[in-house]
Design a protein around this motif. Structure first.
Motif, short mmCIF file in Angstrom:
data_model
loop_
_atom_site.label_atom_id
_atom_site.label_comp_id
_atom_site.label_asym_id
_atom_site.label_seq_id
_atom_site.Cartn_x
_atom_site.Cartn_y
_atom_site.Cartn_z
N TRP A 16 30.69 -12.47 36.27
CA TRP A 16 29.28 -12.72 36.40
C TRP A 16 28.55 -11.47 36.33
N ARG A 17 28.99 -10.42 37.01
CA ARG A 17 28.26 -9.04 37.12
C ARG A 17 27.80 -8.80 35.75
N ARG A 18 26.49 -8.52 35.81
CA ARG A 18 25.76 -8.21 34.43
C ARG A 18 26.48 -6.69 34.19
N ASP A 19 26.56 -6.83 32.62
CA ASP A 19 27.23 -5.78 32.04
C ASP A 19 25.87 -4.58 31.41
N GLY A 20 26.48 -3.76 30.89
CA GLY A 20 25.59 -2.57 30.53
C GLY A 20 24.22 -2.85 29.85
N GLU A 21 24.32 -4.19 29.10
CA GLU A 21 23.20 -4.76 28.52
C GLU A 21 22.27 -5.77 29.47
N GLY A 22 22.85 -5.63 30.70
CA GLY A 22 22.07 -6.69 31.31
C GLY A 22 22.56 -8.20 31.46
N LYS A 23 23.62 -8.38 30.58
CA LYS A 23 23.98 -9.82 30.53
C LYS A 23 24.87 -10.29 31.57
N SER A 24 24.99 -11.38 31.75
CA SER A 24 25.89 -11.95 32.96
C SER A 24 26.50 -13.40 31.77
N TRP A 25 28.12 -13.10 32.22
CA TRP A 25 28.65 -14.21 31.48
C TRP A 25 29.49 -15.14 32.32
N LEU A 26 28.42 -15.64 33.13
CA LEU A 26 28.62 -16.67 34.25
C LEU A 26 29.07 -18.26 33.56
N GLY A 27 29.21 -19.19 34.30
CA GLY A 27 29.39 -20.50 33.66
C GLY A 27 28.22 -21.06 33.30
N ARG A 28 28.25 -21.64 32.16
CA ARG A 28 26.91 -22.17 31.75
C ARG A 28 27.41 -23.47 30.76
N GLY A 29 26.40 -24.46 30.87
CA GLY A 29 26.51 -25.54 29.96
C GLY A 29 27.18 -26.87 30.35
N LEU A 30 27.21 -27.81 29.38
CA LEU A 30 27.81 -29.06 30.03
C LEU A 30 29.49 -28.91 30.21
N VAL A 31 29.93 -27.78 29.86
CA VAL A 31 31.26 -27.68 30.09
C VAL A 31 31.13 -25.92 30.44
N GLN A 32 31.68 -25.57 31.56
CA GLN A 32 31.33 -24.21 32.05
C GLN A 32 32.06 -22.93 31.08
N LEU A 33 31.11 -22.62 30.47
CA LEU A 33 31.58 -21.34 29.54
C LEU A 33 31.53 -20.02 30.29
N MET B 85 24.60 -34.84 33.40
CA MET B 85 24.50 -34.82 32.01
C MET B 85 23.66 -33.80 31.31
N GLN B 86 23.39 -32.83 31.94
CA GLN B 86 22.39 -31.78 31.71
C GLN B 86 23.19 -30.39 31.77
N PRO B 87 23.02 -29.37 30.87
CA PRO B 87 23.61 -28.14 31.13
C PRO B 87 23.29 -27.79 32.65
N VAL B 88 24.30 -27.03 33.25
CA VAL B 88 24.20 -26.38 34.53
C VAL B 88 24.75 -25.04 34.50
N ARG B 89 24.43 -24.24 35.42
CA ARG B 89 25.15 -23.06 35.83
C ARG B 89 26.31 -23.00 36.67
N GLU B 90 27.13 -22.26 36.77
CA GLU B 90 27.98 -22.12 37.82
C GLU B 90 27.54 -22.09 39.16
N ASP C 294 20.04 -17.60 37.05
CA ASP C 294 21.23 -16.77 37.03
C ASP C 294 21.27 -15.87 38.42
N GLU C 295 20.18 -15.43 38.81
CA GLU C 295 20.35 -14.42 39.82
C GLU C 295 21.09 -15.12 41.16
N ARG C 296 20.59 -16.44 41.38
CA ARG C 296 21.12 -17.01 42.30
C ARG C 296 22.56 -17.25 42.22
N ALA C 297 23.08 -17.67 41.22
CA ALA C 297 24.49 -18.01 40.82
C ALA C 297 25.33 -16.86 41.12
N ILE C 298 24.79 -15.75 40.58
CA ILE C 298 25.51 -14.43 40.72
C ILE C 298 25.57 -14.20 42.14
#
Length: 216
Positions: A98-115, A63-68, A74-78
């Motif tokens: 999940w791979r980091r983009d040019g700004e260093g951001k990863s769009w892997l799943g996060r949250g109570l529902v994986q976004l 019942m807590q936000p989780v990473r994919e 993030d690094e471990r999830a990636i």
């Protein structure tokens, strides 16, 4: 909807948490109940039950936000996702989001529902008013993740399907509601959680036991 939360927690502790509720689970449940309490009345408690069930399933009942992959960073999830992708264990994935983009951001799943995927973060940023594009990591904050859960499931921002499509005056489809999140994956399991949450909500609100049959 008035509710005796002590009754609710006692009921779900027994039916859904093996008689043990940890503080994180209590905090997550409370955050969802608090958000629901701000909904305009009357509201369909089946919606709340199914959102609770979805968070229960998607977070491994923490019942807590989780990473994919349930990784702690993030690094471990990636790394886990990358390894699975290279071994062709993710056949449905064509683009490794999940791979980091040019700004260093990863769009892997996060949250109570994986976004996942930048476009979905952008969609939920628009729906919630929270800048998840500039700060995708905010999906790991409990209040933010609760807002995403509500906006996505009530408004249909996740898949185009919404709670009102499955729970209304003329329809009740617990298994079908899984399409709001992920097709038919674990549909019956999540449906069973939803019905148990609904029973607890009814008990806590002093409602009489449900009668009749529910559609699958």
């Amino acid at each position: 909807m008035t509710m005796d939360r002590a009754v609710f927690f006692k009921a779900v502790r027994a039916s859904l948490f093996d008689d043990v509720l940890k503080q994180g689970q209590v905090n997550g449940l409370t955050a969802i109940l608090d958000r629901w309490a701000r909904m305009p009345a009357p509201a369909d408690r089946r919606w709340l039950a199914y959102m609770l069930a979805t968070a229960h399933h998607e977070t491994g009942r923490t019942m807590q936000p989780v990473r994919e992959t349930f990784a702690k960073s993030d690094e471990r999830a990636i790394a886990i996702l990358e390894a699975a992708f290279r071994k062709r264990r993710l056949p449905a994935v064509s683009t490794p989001y999940w791979r980091r983009d040019g700004e260093g951001k990863s769009w892997l799943g996060r949250g109570l529902v994986q976004l996942t995927h930048r476009e979905n973060y952008a969609k939920m940023a628009a729906a919630t008013g929270i800048d998840l594009v500039a700060h995708p990591e905010r999906a790991m904050e409990l209040p933010v993740s609760v807002d995403i859960l509500f906006a996505g499931m009530q408004g249909g921002a996740f898949t185009g399907k919404r709670l009102g499509d499955y729970f209304s005056l003329s329809r009740e489809s617990w298994a079908g509601a899984r399409r709001i999140i992920n097709g038919r994956d674990k549909a019956e399991l999540v449906a069973s959680y939803g019905k148990q949450y609904l029973a607890a909500l009814r008990l806590a609100s002093g409602a009489p036991p449900a009668v009749g049959r529910s559609a699958a």
